[in-house]
Design an enzyme around this catalytic site. Sequence first.
Site, short mmCIF file in Angstrom:
data_model
loop_
_atom_site.label_atom_id
_atom_site.label_comp_id
_atom_site.label_asym_id
_atom_site.label_seq_id
_atom_site.Cartn_x
_atom_site.Cartn_y
_atom_site.Cartn_z
CE LYS A 50 38.68 37.60 40.92
NZ LYS A 50 38.85 36.33 40.31
N GLY B 91 57.93 30.59 37.45
CA GLY B 91 57.12 30.70 38.90
C GLY B 91 56.81 29.41 39.42
N GLY C 67 55.48 29.05 42.54
CA GLY C 67 54.38 29.44 43.39
C GLY C 67 54.09 28.83 44.23
CB VAL D 151 50.04 26.70 40.85
CG1 VAL D 151 49.47 25.79 40.26
CG2 VAL D 151 48.73 27.32 41.52
#
Length: 353
Positions: free
Chosen positions: A82, A182, A184, A186
């Site tokens: 990352k 949520g 959003g 996805v």
Amino acid sequence: MSFELLDLAATHGAEHVAFAADEETGLRAIVAIHSTVLGPGLGGTRFYPFASEHDALVDVLRLAKGMTYKHAACGNDLGGAKAVIIGDPRTIRTDELIRAYGRLIDRLGGRYLTAEDVGTTQADMDLIRTVTPYVTGVSESLGGSGDPSPATAWGVYHALKAVAERLWGSATLEGRHVAISGIGKVGSALARHLAAAGCELTLADVRRDVAAALADELGARTIDPDAIHQVECDVLSPCALGATINEVSIPALRCAAVCGCANNQLATEADGERLAAAGVLYAPDYVVNAGGVINIADELGSDGYHRDRAWKRVATIHDTVLRIFAIADEQGITPAAAADHLAEQRLAAKSHA
Ligand code: NAD
């Protein structure tokens, strides 16, 4: 650009950590490569105004380790890594800074492959591609796989089928009630798949107008985002923020299972035990939401990205989730611990091969 490549194996469990600072563009970045046992480290670049370099380092090391487990459990031949760029992208982002960051990645010689994450965009990945090949998730016009969210939603949908198979003996979702928190990128794609499969849906989002518009379109109900955890339903699907499954929310749950795309849904390890004690089946988040990285991994094959092939592999999340439930049963451990076990087994097998 100053550049330092540290070997921190003894202190942080990561194979390598690279720090970069570039006076000309103001770039301050850290790349953490946790493990390359299964392949080059692949993970997104988070562009965020961390309070300190120390905070950024702690976060990037934690996230890189999480990527090792995610790739290992879903069967990707990739390692965990990352990166973070320190600063507020709204104020410090310039094309020069992104290119300087791309040159940092290039200097790592392919042991780190970057991708989009919070604060970075597909346009940033396209720009990085102009200075290094070691970037994924570039635009489809450049041969990339584009936005990972549809693939992530496809994976969550197949994880939900595994949950249904486990709990009710059949992978069919028709007539099941799923509450999604949520709506959003996805969550909305998932809601559409579930509506098409004949599910009853309850939707919640802090952007109430967004939830209401989708509910209208799909014939679903909406509920206050603070009340979603108390909805009596078959499956609660957290698709917004992390740490929503905790010692406060668990006693209020009225669902048979939790299965969603949000990262780090369990506030603590103990919440995995609490869920199990409450009789709620948990499909581990990093397995459920691996569709995006499975999709991106397809870019790295010698013949480039093929959507059909990638999405077929995404659907194997169903089998992985069932396998994890079986490991949990065999070993008397929670599904969250079983997912870690599966990942660790794969890493150990490769290390000793
Ligand atoms: P997104 O930003 O498009 O959607 C998040 C939605 O959650 C937004 O609509 C937002 O208004 C809503 N929200 C924020 N706080 C809320 C709250 N308290 N209650 C209800 N709704 C709230 O993000 P996304 O790309 O859909 O990702 C959703 C989650 O899945 C994130 O945790 C992300 O890290 C994780 N994830 C995403 C992907 C991907 O491919 N996009 C892959 C793996 C994991």
